[in-house]
Design a protein around this motif. Structure first.
Motif, PDB file in Angstrom:
ATOM      1  N   PRO A 230      95.534  46.353 -41.138  1.00  0.00           N
ATOM      2  CA  PRO A 230      96.909  46.426 -41.640  1.00  0.00           C
ATOM      3  C   PRO A 230      97.819  45.571 -40.780  1.00  0.00           C
ATOM      4  O   PRO A 230      97.608  45.465 -39.571  1.00  0.00           O
ATOM      5  N   ALA A 236      99.522  50.713 -42.145  1.00  0.00           N
ATOM      6  CA  ALA A 236      98.522  51.512 -41.432  1.00  0.00           C
ATOM      7  C   ALA A 236      98.685  52.997 -41.739  1.00  0.00           C
ATOM      8  O   ALA A 236      97.707  53.723 -41.902  1.00  0.00           O
ATOM      9  N   SER A 242      95.353  58.558 -40.834  1.00  0.00           N
ATOM     10  CA  SER A 242      95.219  58.111 -39.459  1.00  0.00           C
ATOM     11  C   SER A 242      95.904  59.081 -38.518  1.00  0.00           C
ATOM     12  O   SER A 242      96.794  59.831 -38.913  1.00  0.00           O
ATOM     13  N   MET A 365      94.779  50.730 -33.678  1.00  0.00           N
ATOM     14  CA  MET A 365      95.654  49.712 -34.262  1.00  0.00           C
ATOM     15  C   MET A 365      97.047  49.939 -33.704  1.00  0.00           C
ATOM     16  O   MET A 365      97.617  51.013 -33.846  1.00  0.00           O
TER      17      MET A 365
END
Lengths: 373, 290
Positions: A230, A236, A242, A365
């Motif tokens: 992403p 994301a 997540s 991330m």
């Protein structure tokens, strides 16, 4: 690029204002012929407005929309070769299935023998050859869906727009229709533009997905790209599940760095979005549950579990869902972390057990905080 | 358990009673009385005999059935005019006006109902008579040389009647069109239909129950109206209700009047039945729905 005929639909800096509200802000994209393109976004992000502009029900405040390389600005909706499957399908209840499908052909002045051939042809292709004489209210939800698509496809459109057509179906049927839609798209080999707020619909069916947020496109890419790489924090968090931590970068280079989270835990990351993040910057870190391994404290598994990031915690609860089961782990600093586990029914984790959470830094991330939050 | 059931049944009866009384005392009984009365023939003072003489008289006297046919055809004309004028108004209220102005527009349509029929008819008289507003205005502009009488002709009757009944056309139309998903109209355009095609193949078929319901109500009201044709049409209006009035009041021929009354009921019912057959609708999905 603009006269390249391999694009069925191009949007150039399309925007739309309702009074002082900017519903769509300078959106640009192009869709190659014969592909399945999804626009995914939360409700109110402007995706329906964008679709209505493509269909011609709204005029853009700025920018250009091209179909097969030709601008359609100023072309009324009934003259555009863009057909639309509406959210509630909008089949005509006062006509039977045959008349519903024949409606568009009659509008374009096709002869009745030709209409008959085409209608039966399209009914064959959607595998409903015997429903021509049925009334709309006699059809099941999935059949209505296919008739709504057939009604558009019989006109051989350049682009087919679908406005969350699966929203009204129950879960089981929705899963089946996802696959069916994809197959239908392959079969007709027409460009489909699919609008949805349901990420699994978009990921399963699409060749390319655009993530839309507050009137803008955040990222366009294949489902895999969006999921694994992403480019913004919104993508994301919106695509997939997540775990999220906020923190401050302590050290950084162009490949990654180290962050101290608000809970005071160190965490290493690989830079996402190919941007070097400055030291001292506030960041958000996202880690997918499937990349976090949960291992028992004191077990032998710890050596196998590769990964630079480690956390200790206690199993809070197990969320059993067959192959998609999750474990919720309460870490030492008190927050809950979700992680995928395989529950076999034997020697499984139990609430209250001490565990380690382990994941590699390349699965963290990291995005610089935009200062919005 | 048993007691509970009895109480339920009793409350049902009690709730149903006013409606049943209304239907029986004010609708069914008078009509039975009318039928009986209409089948009586006076053969000598205070001597009556059952026969169809009153109905036969209607057939033998052309003025009577001509009046009925005239009333019927003018009522159809009024109904058609109310539909033609009412449909765009209803469409505007239901589909084009914003949610805020919709209520206001609907209220504007209802305001004339707050004034009695009589006052509304006098309103038209004020406008249309020889010394009325329109005549004076035309005199002032120089379009006509001397005052013109607009009252006491068929046009005045039709205009007045259309004005009186149009609301009963608009209300069912608004409620049917309101229930129509805008996406259906958009789908009509999206699939290549022109404005006319969308109107003819999608909007009108969808609104058909409302159209038929409105037509039935307006036709019934028009054919059965008395005040407006008399006041605006004067002696020449030749409305069938006037004939019924004459039989009852002027000629004191209750038997004849009852027969005429029943004939008007049969005639309007027949027209409505024909209309339903031709439009492929039923009472259940039109009037009963709206």
């Amino acid at each position: 690029m603009t006269d390249n005929p391999s694009y069925d639909l191009e949007c150039l800096d399309v925007s739309k204002n309702f009074g002082s509200i900017r519903a769509v802000k300078d959106v640009s994209f192009d869709i190659p012929s014969g592909s399945f393109f999804s626009i995914l976004g939360p409700s109110g992000c402007g995706k329906t407005t964008l679709m209505r502009m493509i269909a011609g029900f709204e005029d853009p405040s700025g920018g250009d929309i091209r179909i097969k390389g030709k601008s359609v600005l100023g072309t009324p909706p009934n003259k555009r070769n863009v057909k639309m499957v509406f959210q509630h399908l909008a089949l005509f209840p006062m006509m039977n299935v045959y008349e519903n499908i024949a409606y568009g052909l009659r509008c374009s002045g096709v002869g009745s023998a030709e209409i008959k051939r085409k209608v039966h042809d399209v009914l064959e292709r959607i595998a409903l050859p015997d429903v021509a004489e049925r009334e709309i209210h006699q059809l099941s939800g999935g059949q209505k869906q296919r008739i709504a698509i057939a009604r558009c496809m019989v006109l051989d459109p350049d682009v087919l727009l679908l406005d969350e057509p699966l929203g009204a179906l129950d879960l089981k049927l929705r899963e089946a229709m996802k696959i069916e839609l994809k197959l239908l798209q392959h079969q007709f080999n027409t460009t489909f533009v699919y609008i949805t707020h349901d990420q699994s619909e978009a990921l399963v069916m699409s060749d390319n997905v655009a993530i839309m947020n507050q009137g803008e496109f955040e990222q366009i890419g294949t489902p895999q790209e969006l999921y694994h790489h992403p480019s913004t924090a919104f993508v994301a968090s919106f695509v997939g599940d997540s775990n999220r931590w906020s923190g401050v970068v302590r050290s950084s280079d162009n490949t990654g760095g180290k962050v101290e989270t608000e809970q005071g835990l160190p965490m290493s990351f690989s830079s996402a979005g190919e941007k070097t993040i400055q030291e001292g910057a506030r960041v958000n870190i996202f880690v997918r549950p499937e990349f976090i391994r949960t291992v028992r404290a004191g077990g032998d598994d710890l050596q196998d579990a590769a990964g630079e990031n480690r956390m200790d915690g206690i199993v809070d609860s197990l969320l059993f869902n067959g192959a998609n089961s999750r474990v919720l782990v309460r870490t030492g600093s008190g927050e809950l972390v979700e992680s995928d586990v395989t529950l076999t029914g034997e020697n499984d984790l139990k609430p209250g057990e001490d565990v380690h959470l382990v994941w590699p830094s390349k699965q963290s991330m990291c995005f610089a905080d935009q200062g919005k939050a | 358990m048993m007691q509970n059931k009895d109480i339920k049944r009793l409350s049902l009866y009690l709730l149903f009673a006013p409606f049943a009384l209304w239907i029986i005392l004010l609708v069914i009984l008078p009509h039975i009385g009318m039928v009986v009365l209409s089948l009586k023939e006076k053969i000598a003072p205070r001597v009556y005999e059952y026969s169809f003489a009153n109905y036969l008289e209607f057939l033998h006297e052309p003025i009577y059935w001509n009046t009925l046919l005239r009333t019927g055809s003018m009522s159809l004309l009024v109904t058609a005019l109310a539909l033609l004028i009412g449909f765009p108004i209803a469409y505007y209220i239901a589909k084009i006006a914003g949610p805020r102005s919709r209520g206001g527009l609907f209220l504007l349509c209802l305001i004339p109902l707050w004034v009695s029929d009589l006052i509304r008819a006098f309103g038209w008289i004020l406008l249309l008579r020889e010394t009325g507003v329109i005549s004076n205005f035309l005199l002032w502009t120089g379009l006509i040389g001397e005052p013109v009488e607009f009252l006491y002709n068929d046009v005045a009757v039709i205009v007045g009647l259309t004005y009186t009944v149009i609301l009963f056309m608009i209300v069912p139309l608004v409620s049917t069109l309101d229930g129509m998903d805008n996406a259906m109209i958009e789908a009509g355009y999206n699939l290549g239909g022109s404005g006319f095609t969308v109107l003819r193949r999608i909007i009108i078929p969808y609104a058909m129950p409302g159209i038929v319901a409105g037509c039935i109500v307006t036709f019934m009201l028009t054919a059965g109206s008395y005040l407006t044709p008399i006041l605006l049409g004067g002696k020449n209006s030749s409305w069938f209700t006037e004939q019924i009035y004459n039989q009852f009041i002027t000629r004191f021929n209750w038997e004849g009047g009852a027969a005429f009354g029943m004939l008007l009921l049969f005639f309007t019912s027949l027209v409505i039945w024909l209309g339903l057959k031709l439009s492929g609708q039923t009472l259940a999905n039109t009037v009963a729905k709206s």
